[in-house]
Each structure stands twice: as C-alpha cells, then as structure tokens.
Enzyme design. Structure first.
Site, PDB file in Angstrom:
ATOM      1  N   CYS A 136       1.302  -1.420  -0.135  1.00  0.00           N
ATOM      2  CA  CYS A 136       0.275  -0.110  -0.232  1.00  0.00           C
ATOM      3  C   CYS A 136       0.625   1.247   0.016  1.00  0.00           C
ATOM      4  O   CYS A 136       0.527   2.152  -0.163  1.00  0.00           O
ATOM      5  CB  CYS A 136      -1.185  -0.212   0.823  1.00  0.00           C
ATOM      6  SG  CYS A 136      -1.814  -1.598   1.133  1.00  0.00           S
ATOM      7  N   ASN A 175      -9.957  -0.142   0.005  1.00  0.00           N
ATOM      8  CA  ASN A 175      -8.970   0.147   0.487  1.00  0.00           C
ATOM      9  C   ASN A 175      -7.927  -0.296  -1.550  1.00  0.00           C
ATOM     10  O   ASN A 175      -8.379  -1.013  -1.302  1.00  0.00           O
ATOM     11  CB  ASN A 175      -8.291  -0.684   1.806  1.00  0.00           C
ATOM     12  CG  ASN A 175      -6.730  -0.510   1.460  1.00  0.00           C
ATOM     13  OD1 ASN A 175      -5.862   0.165   0.562  1.00  0.00           O
ATOM     14  ND2 ASN A 175      -6.277  -1.146   2.262  1.00  0.00           N
ATOM     15  N   HIS A 195      -3.194   7.061   3.203  1.00  0.00           N
ATOM     16  CA  HIS A 195      -3.446   6.015   2.793  1.00  0.00           C
ATOM     17  C   HIS A 195      -5.346   5.511   3.466  1.00  0.00           C
ATOM     18  O   HIS A 195      -5.352   5.696   4.240  1.00  0.00           O
ATOM     19  CB  HIS A 195      -2.827   4.254   2.865  1.00  0.00           C
ATOM     20  CG  HIS A 195      -3.324   3.291   2.729  1.00  0.00           C
ATOM     21  ND1 HIS A 195      -3.581   3.839   1.202  1.00  0.00           N
ATOM     22  CD2 HIS A 195      -3.210   1.991   3.018  1.00  0.00           C
ATOM     23  CE1 HIS A 195      -3.988   2.132   1.343  1.00  0.00           C
ATOM     24  NE2 HIS A 195      -4.020   0.904   2.701  1.00  0.00           N
TER      25      HIS A 195
HETATM   26  O1  UT7 Z   1      -3.681  -1.814   3.378  1.00  0.00           O
HETATM   27  C1  UT7 Z   1      -2.879  -2.287   4.836  1.00  0.00           C
HETATM   28  C2  UT7 Z   1      -3.110  -1.775   5.860  1.00  0.00           C
HETATM   29  N1  UT7 Z   1      -4.475  -2.354   6.438  1.00  0.00           N
HETATM   30  C3  UT7 Z   1      -4.715  -2.007   7.421  1.00  0.00           C
HETATM   31  O2  UT7 Z   1      -4.689  -1.069   7.623  1.00  0.00           O
HETATM   32  C4  UT7 Z   1      -6.722  -2.942   7.422  1.00  0.00           C
HETATM   33  C5  UT7 Z   1      -6.439  -2.402   9.213  1.00  0.00           C
HETATM   34  N2  UT7 Z   1      -7.655  -2.993  10.231  1.00  0.00           N
HETATM   35  C6  UT7 Z   1      -9.029  -2.762   9.914  1.00  0.00           C
HETATM   36  O3  UT7 Z   1      -8.617  -1.599   9.283  1.00  0.00           O
HETATM   37  C7  UT7 Z   1      -9.657  -3.344  11.562  1.00  0.00           C
HETATM   38  O4  UT7 Z   1      -8.371  -4.031  12.136  1.00  0.00           O
HETATM   39  C8  UT7 Z   1     -10.594  -4.680  10.791  1.00  0.00           C
HETATM   40  C9  UT7 Z   1     -11.298  -3.331   9.708  1.00  0.00           C
HETATM   41  C10 UT7 Z   1     -10.050  -5.058   9.412  1.00  0.00           C
HETATM   42  C11 UT7 Z   1     -10.967  -5.264  11.287  1.00  0.00           C
HETATM   43  O5  UT7 Z   1     -11.873  -4.033  12.506  1.00  0.00           O
HETATM   44  P1  UT7 Z   1     -12.103  -4.452  14.107  1.00  0.00           P
HETATM   45  O6  UT7 Z   1     -12.532  -3.434  14.850  1.00  0.00           O
HETATM   46  O7  UT7 Z   1     -10.228  -4.250  14.144  1.00  0.00           O
HETATM   47  O8  UT7 Z   1     -13.014  -6.089  14.244  1.00  0.00           O
HETATM   48  P2  UT7 Z   1     -11.750  -6.856  14.789  1.00  0.00           P
HETATM   49  O9  UT7 Z   1     -11.334  -8.014  14.037  1.00  0.00           O
HETATM   50  O10 UT7 Z   1     -11.438  -6.257  15.950  1.00  0.00           O
HETATM   51  O11 UT7 Z   1     -12.962  -8.038  14.691  1.00  0.00           O
HETATM   52  C12 UT7 Z   1     -14.417  -7.728  15.706  1.00  0.00           C
HETATM   53  C13 UT7 Z   1     -15.864  -8.456  15.565  1.00  0.00           C
HETATM   54  C14 UT7 Z   1     -14.875 -10.174  15.587  1.00  0.00           C
HETATM   55  O12 UT7 Z   1     -16.706 -10.395  16.104  1.00  0.00           O
HETATM   56  P3  UT7 Z   1     -15.852 -11.598  17.676  1.00  0.00           P
HETATM   57  O13 UT7 Z   1     -14.715 -12.043  17.402  1.00  0.00           O
HETATM   58  O14 UT7 Z   1     -15.689 -10.352  18.291  1.00  0.00           O
HETATM   59  O15 UT7 Z   1     -17.404 -11.971  18.106  1.00  0.00           O
HETATM   60  C15 UT7 Z   1     -15.034 -11.031  14.292  1.00  0.00           C
HETATM   61  O16 UT7 Z   1     -14.860 -12.233  13.479  1.00  0.00           O
HETATM   62  O17 UT7 Z   1     -16.206  -8.240  14.318  1.00  0.00           O
HETATM   63  C16 UT7 Z   1     -16.014  -9.288  13.703  1.00  0.00           C
HETATM   64  N3  UT7 Z   1     -16.191  -9.680  12.384  1.00  0.00           N
HETATM   65  C17 UT7 Z   1     -16.713  -9.204  11.601  1.00  0.00           C
HETATM   66  N4  UT7 Z   1     -18.138  -8.669  11.698  1.00  0.00           N
HETATM   67  C18 UT7 Z   1     -18.936  -8.683  10.912  1.00  0.00           C
HETATM   68  C19 UT7 Z   1     -14.819  -9.444  11.629  1.00  0.00           C
HETATM   69  N5  UT7 Z   1     -14.859  -9.136  10.245  1.00  0.00           N
HETATM   70  C20 UT7 Z   1     -16.348  -8.739   9.934  1.00  0.00           C
HETATM   71  C21 UT7 Z   1     -17.178  -8.669   9.066  1.00  0.00           C
HETATM   72  N6  UT7 Z   1     -18.811  -8.782   9.491  1.00  0.00           N
HETATM   73  N7  UT7 Z   1     -16.642  -8.272   7.637  1.00  0.00           N
END
Ligand code: UT7
Length: 325
Positions: free
Chosen positions: A112, A282, A252
């Site tokens: 990225c 993204n 970004h």
């Molecule tokens: O370009 C390169 C750099 N990339 C980035 O900078 C990306 C950085 N990371 C992110 O943007 C975020 O971490 C994500 C958007 C990928 C994830 O968001 P988050 O707020 O960190 O969610 P999480 O991974 O902590 O997950 C929270 C909950 C989980 O459920 P439980 O364990 O709390 O029951 C996940 O399983 O949300 C669940 N979850 C979803 N639910 C509905 C994860 N993905 C989804 C989804 N829809 N698509």
C-alpha cells in the site's frame, strides 16, 4: 533540480461491489462494514482484465491534464502488488500501450506504500538527471488476491488506478521531501503467501488458498496509526513547517477509523483531511494517487498549497511526502 506534479488522473472500473452484495457472499452486514471501516462500495475489474489496462486509463487522464505527449515521458514507474505477470513489468506494458516510446520503465513492490515509494524513486531519478518527465502510477486489481470467503479482509479491498505526471522544476517547488521506511520483521501482519518462489502455483497451493491476502487486522491497525503519524511528523519537521501550514492531508485510505485517529493525533481539522474510501475501499498502491486526482477535481488544493501524503502497508512499509502543488 527537483520535480513537481503537473498532471493527475484516476480510473475505477465501472462494476461495483457494494456492502449489500457482500452480505450475500459472507456473514457480514452493511452496518458493521460502515461503522468499522467507513467503506460503502468498491470497484472491481472484469475478470481477466490486466492491471496495465487500468494504468492506461489513469495515465491518459494524467497526461491530458498535464498537456504532455506520451513520447515526452522519460521514466515510467508503476507501484503495484498485482502486476499483469511476474515479468515483464506492468510499467513496460503501460509504456507500449500508451506509446511512451523513449521511456524506461519498472514496477515497484511496496504494497500500500507503493505509490509514495514510486513517487520518491521518480523524484530522485529526476533530481539525479536521469530524465526530465516521469509517469508515476499506483494501480491494483486486488480482487485477484482477495479471498471472498474471508469476511475479515474481503470487505476492505477494491480495484483502481491513479497516475501523476512529474516534471523537472526548480528546487523549493513540487516534491519537497519523501520519507521511506520498512520493517521486514513484521511481514506476517499482512501478506499474500502464494504465487512466488516460496509457494509457486501448484494444486496444493490453490487448495490451501495461499494465493490470497492474509491480515492480522487489529495489529495492522495499531501499526498503521503509529507509523503514519510518525512519518507525517517527519515530513513536517524536515521542512520546518507545522500541520497548520498543510492545506490538505491525504492519508492512505484503509479504514476511516485509522484516518480519524491519525488526523486527531496530528491536530488537523477534519475538513483538511481527504477521505474517499467510502467509494473505493482500500485500493492499496492506487489509494493515494486516486485521492490526489479526486482532491484536485474537487478543488481541495490550489497552486502553491502544501499537500501532505502518507501511506502504510505490507512489508511492513510506510512513507510520506510533502509537496508544494
Ligand atoms: O492497507 C494496509 C493496511 N491495512 C489496514 O490498515 C487494515 C487495518 N485493520 C482494520 O481496518 C480493522 O482491523 C478491520 C476492519 C480489518 C477489522 O475491524 P476491527 O474493528 O479491528 O474488528 P475485529 O477484527 O476486532 O473483529 C471484531 C468482531 C469479531 O467478532 P467477535 O470475535 O468480537 O465475536 C470479528 O469476528 O467483528 C467480527 N468481524 C466481522 N463481523 C461482521 C470481523 N469481520 C467482520 C465482518 N462482518 N466483515
């Protein structure tokens, strides 16, 4: 001599993949995606279309905007993690397709951060006298490496391309400084394991779904915030300016929450932070040049304004550039 941007262009394929489309593919919903990422839709290239076709669309617009003929271009750099083929470079395909007959071309792999790295390389080549005009492109067809069964990643990424024409200019104008960083110890936070020499294409590789992006979202999020703030401050300090001097900040476009935290830590008001990820998701290396082209079209900066760009991605890599437009 230094280099400055004299033309900007972007392209997003017409087909869209909305949050409600994704609801039908994986266990997710529009409310979750919008709240946690800010993304509402993304553009997806037709299967089988090469990345260089997206590059061509963005490059032609940037060349038109600059009023530059392709035959005047000396250097073509394409930042991408989704090239047409392992070789030749996507830059060489682009060169041939637009008729940049006298240019030399290369691809640059910095995930990225690929566009800011490419901008820095082209700027350095111009400063070193290895050419007067460069076409710098960030372009991705991430839909070829996204696992559409993995809800933690497939909601994030989209396809698109952005391009700039850089031209030699007096020192003190244009690209004032670029700051590139990487930390290979953290490669496992975001990567695509298959398709290279470690896991070449094979039935096993495909069966184990190794050809798709893997990401530790939470950890990546934390590093993205820290590193983008750090690199932004580095660019400001190097040039003896403050965030108040910056007309537009273009981070970004990975996640709206990351953008908001970075903006807050830098102390820049929301109206001077550029956001378009609700429309494109993204797009990796394409994210910053698409944003630059959109910002110009919206009149978000004028000639003489300071624009600060900062990127973060797999590698890990991160990079910033401060430009007087
Ligand atoms: O370009 C390169 C750099 N990339 C980035 O900078 C990306 C950085 N990371 C992110 O943007 C975020 O971490 C994500 C958007 C990928 C994830 O968001 P988050 O707020 O960190 O969610 P999480 O991974 O902590 O997950 C929270 C909950 C989980 O459920 P439980 O364990 O709390 O029951 C996940 O399983 O949300 C669940 N979850 C979803 N639910 C509905 C994860 N993905 C989804 C989804 N829809 N698509």
């Amino acid at each position: 001599m230094a280099s400055k941007i004299i033309g900007l262009g972007m392209y997003a394929p017409p087909k869209e993949l909305t949050n409600s489309d994704l609801e039908k593919m994986v266990d997710t919903n529009d409310a979750w995606i919008t709240e946690r990422t800010g993304i509402r839709t993304r553009h997806i290239a037709e299967p089988g279309s090469p990345n260089s076709d997206l590059c061509v669309e963005a490059a032609r617009k940037a060349l038109d905007d600059a009023g530059v003929d392709p035959a005047e271009i000396d250097i073509v750099v394409v930042g991408t993690l989704t090239p047409d083929m392992p070789f030749p470079s996507t830059a060489c395909f682009l060169q041939a397709k637009i008729g940049a007959t006298r240019a030399y071309g290369m691809d640059l792999s910095a995930a990225c951060s690929g566009f800011v790295y490419s901008l820095s390389v082209a700027d350095a080549l111009i400063r070193a006298g290895r050419g007067k005009k460069a076409l710098v492109v960030g372009s991705e067809i991430l839909s070829t490496v996204v696992d559409y069964t993995d809800r933690s990643t497939c909601i994030l990424f989209g396809d698109g391309a952005g391009a700039v024409v850089l031209s030699e200019c007096p020192e003190g104008e244009g690209v004032l400084s670029c700051h590139l960083h990487s930390d290979g110890d953290l490669w496992k936070l975001i990567y695509c394991p298959g398709g290279g020499t470690l896991h070449p294409y094979s039935p096993e590789m495909l069966e184990q779904r190794l050809g798709f992006i893997r990401m530790a979202g939470n950890e990546t999020f934390k590093h993205a915030v820290l590193r983008m703030v750090e690199a932004s401050r580095e660019a400001l300090d190097r040039n003896g300016v403050t965030i108040d001097d910056v007309k537009l900040f273009i981070p970004h476009q990975a996640n709206l929450r990351i953008i908001q935290v970075v903006g807050k830590r830098l102390g820049i008001p929301d109206e001077r932070v550029f956001v378009d990820l609700e429309k494109y998701g993204n797009t990796s290396a394409a994210s910053i040049p698409i944003a630059l082209a959109e910002a110009k079209a919206q009149g978000r900066f004028a000639a003489g304004d300071l624009v600060l760009v900062v990127a973060f991605g797999g590698g890990l890599t991160w990079a910033s550039a401060l430009m007087r437009m």
